[in-house]
Design a protein around this motif. Sequence first.
Motif, mmCIF file in Angstrom:
data_model
loop_
_atom_site.group_PDB
_atom_site.id
_atom_site.type_symbol
_atom_site.label_atom_id
_atom_site.label_comp_id
_atom_site.label_asym_id
_atom_site.label_seq_id
_atom_site.Cartn_x
_atom_site.Cartn_y
_atom_site.Cartn_z
ATOM 1 N N UNK A 106 0.864 -1.191 0.000
ATOM 2 C CA UNK A 106 0.000 0.000 0.000
ATOM 3 C C UNK A 106 0.894 1.232 0.000
ATOM 4 N N UNK A 107 0.396 2.333 -0.548
ATOM 5 C CA UNK A 107 1.177 3.577 -0.455
ATOM 6 C C UNK A 107 1.216 4.086 0.995
ATOM 7 N N UNK A 108 0.386 3.521 1.847
ATOM 8 C CA UNK A 108 0.406 3.902 3.267
ATOM 9 C C UNK A 108 1.435 3.102 4.061
ATOM 10 N N UNK A 109 2.057 2.110 3.450
ATOM 11 C CA UNK A 109 3.074 1.339 4.170
ATOM 12 C C UNK A 109 4.231 2.265 4.558
ATOM 13 N N UNK A 110 4.756 2.018 5.744
ATOM 14 C CA UNK A 110 5.867 2.831 6.248
ATOM 15 C C UNK A 110 7.035 2.877 5.248
ATOM 16 N N UNK A 111 7.300 1.749 4.588
ATOM 17 C CA UNK A 111 8.411 1.726 3.622
ATOM 18 C C UNK A 111 8.199 2.778 2.535
ATOM 19 N N UNK A 112 6.986 2.863 2.033
ATOM 20 C CA UNK A 112 6.733 3.813 0.950
ATOM 21 C C UNK A 112 6.802 5.247 1.466
ATOM 22 N N UNK A 113 6.237 5.462 2.634
ATOM 23 C CA UNK A 113 6.266 6.811 3.211
ATOM 24 C C UNK A 113 7.705 7.291 3.399
ATOM 25 N N UNK A 114 8.575 6.364 3.797
ATOM 26 C CA UNK A 114 9.980 6.756 3.980
ATOM 27 C C UNK A 114 10.714 6.839 2.647
ATOM 28 N N UNK A 115 10.355 5.967 1.746
ATOM 29 C CA UNK A 115 11.020 5.941 0.450
ATOM 30 C C UNK A 115 10.779 7.250 -0.307
ATOM 31 N N UNK A 116 9.580 7.758 -0.230
ATOM 32 C CA UNK A 116 9.291 8.995 -0.974
ATOM 33 C C UNK A 116 10.041 10.189 -0.382
ATOM 34 N N UNK A 117 10.452 10.046 0.892
ATOM 35 C CA UNK A 117 11.275 11.113 1.510
ATOM 36 C C UNK A 117 12.764 10.806 1.435
ATOM 37 N N UNK A 118 13.083 9.739 0.723
ATOM 38 C CA UNK A 118 14.475 9.295 0.583
ATOM 39 C C UNK A 118 15.128 9.040 1.937
ATOM 40 N N UNK A 119 14.391 8.458 2.855
ATOM 41 C CA UNK A 119 14.966 8.093 4.149
ATOM 42 C C UNK A 119 15.573 6.698 4.020
ATOM 43 N N UNK A 120 16.841 6.573 4.352
ATOM 44 C CA UNK A 120 17.519 5.269 4.243
ATOM 45 C C UNK A 120 17.063 4.339 5.364
ATOM 46 N N UNK A 121 17.018 3.034 5.124
ATOM 47 C CA UNK A 121 17.462 2.353 3.895
ATOM 48 C C UNK A 121 16.345 2.187 2.861
ATOM 49 N N UNK A 122 15.307 3.002 2.937
ATOM 50 C CA UNK A 122 14.108 2.744 2.120
ATOM 51 C C UNK A 122 14.117 3.411 0.744
#
Length: 551
Positions: A106-122
Amino acid sequence: MAINNWYKDRVFYQIWPRSFKDGNGDGMGDLYGVYEKLDYIKSLGCDGIWFSPLYPSPGVDCGYDISDYMDIAEEFGGMEAFKKVLDGAHERGMKVIMDLVVNHTSDQHEWFQKSRQRIEPYTDYYIWRPAKPNGKLPNNWDSLFEGKAWTWDDVRGEYYMHLFAIQQPDLNMDNPLVREEVKKILRYWLDMGVDGFREDVITFISKPEGLPDDKLMPASKGIFMFNHGPHLHEYLEEFKRDVFSKYDCMVLAEAPLVTPKKALEYIDEANNPVLDMMIQFATQEADSFMTDYIHMPFNLRKLKKTYTKWQEQLDGKGWNMLYIENHDHPRMVSRYGSEKFQKESAKMLAVSYLFQKGTPFIYQGQEIGMTNWYPSDPEMYEDVQTRWQYFNVATNKSPEKRLQRLWHGSRDSARTPVQWSDEENAGFTTGTPWFYVNENYLQINVTQQETDENSVLNFYRQAVQLRKQLSCVRNGNYKEYGKLSSSFYTYSREDEKEKILVVCSFIGNAKKWNMPAGFDISKAELILANYENTDDTLLQPYETRVYYWKK
Ligand code: GLC
Ligand code: CA
């Protein structure tokens, strides 16, 4: 993977949790409802359950958009209710498999939320691409549900890929960290005691290097580019090596467009298989082309060809997964059978596949012959794909024609609540159901069929019991007869001890019939039939028979 191939002796029941049974009166199916019905499932002769996703999810794709892989949604009763169901199933000798949905989150998954902010390691957990210099999308692929496969994200300032809904971003499986996450999820559920997985569109997880344009567009939507991608086998092998090989579990893979030849690359038992079984789509295409929305008249010869091809080509090498219904396609009585002959055709369809070689799956409501749903207003549909099909495809057609497309094509027809009784809301809930109940619940429901010895439900019980008793069904040869007939499907199963002949009429009128040459009708025992009186020279509408010979 599965020790002693235990899955080969089982019959599975598929639960689509939202519409199975509401146990707490809030209108949404849940695990309390499942717990109440474990004995019912067992009474069908089923000794396995596949759960469509139970995880926390915003519900854009009814649970196939997962926001937390390590939990059970509150609306389904949470982890406590799940453990109770898992124990309850195991106490009854039933295995439980979960849906593993890791092509996307889901776009609500924490991984995606962090990935869109370029937070490592996501940062590289998903498939991000900048816009092309000419302002074009990164490539020309389509989403299988809605629009193009790319959506711009303002936070990241890039496009992300989604092969399904906009809120289902595709994971970047080429990133070893993502594969480690998948293995963590697998171990988590297997350690809890779950017996395996049905892997959602797993053949899509490896995208080709450079994500090239698809030259066959727009017809193909890009599917030939990302289906069976370059590293698929390697990743499945890795999951097996690091996880599945250490557990007694079953792995079933959903595989759009797969052929028997292709399937054997993954399931050939003599050749280091990376999966136990695959879910083919071809048997759903006897009245459609590629998708249920391209509807065509039912073609029995096409169906028989597919059945026989899978039976013959996998024989002695790999194992078939057998099904006629699931949560992704309209109901079979309304498609390959007949609503007019609902009872007869539901029974015939059961026989048509339950005596083939493989592991059968029965989808909730199929066992009472539930039929399609015909809402008068397109707004009544819930499914994201269905809504796109109405509002954005074939928009030059009249509203009536467009609504009819949904009646033929929409998977929402298989998602109306299970019809338990003739009480309000078909006994599915004491509250307000989350979705519409099919109006025919007064005629078609479990309670009524429990008391009718000739019901579809009791026929399913008989058929499942027979398939378990007959050694020829488990292991015998498969042979088809009368291949050219566009009315009847006939096949035999045979081993050293016994032989059966399965006869199925797919037409709505009586027609002359002869037992195929080489079968002695005078020595046959009729062990299953959907008409009380049978005629040796005639088949009634949608008649089915199973004849038996002891050797
Ligand atoms: C599979 C599921 C389907 C879902 C899709 C995206 O085909 O069976 O229900 O919508 O994948 O996850
Ligand atoms: Ca509920």
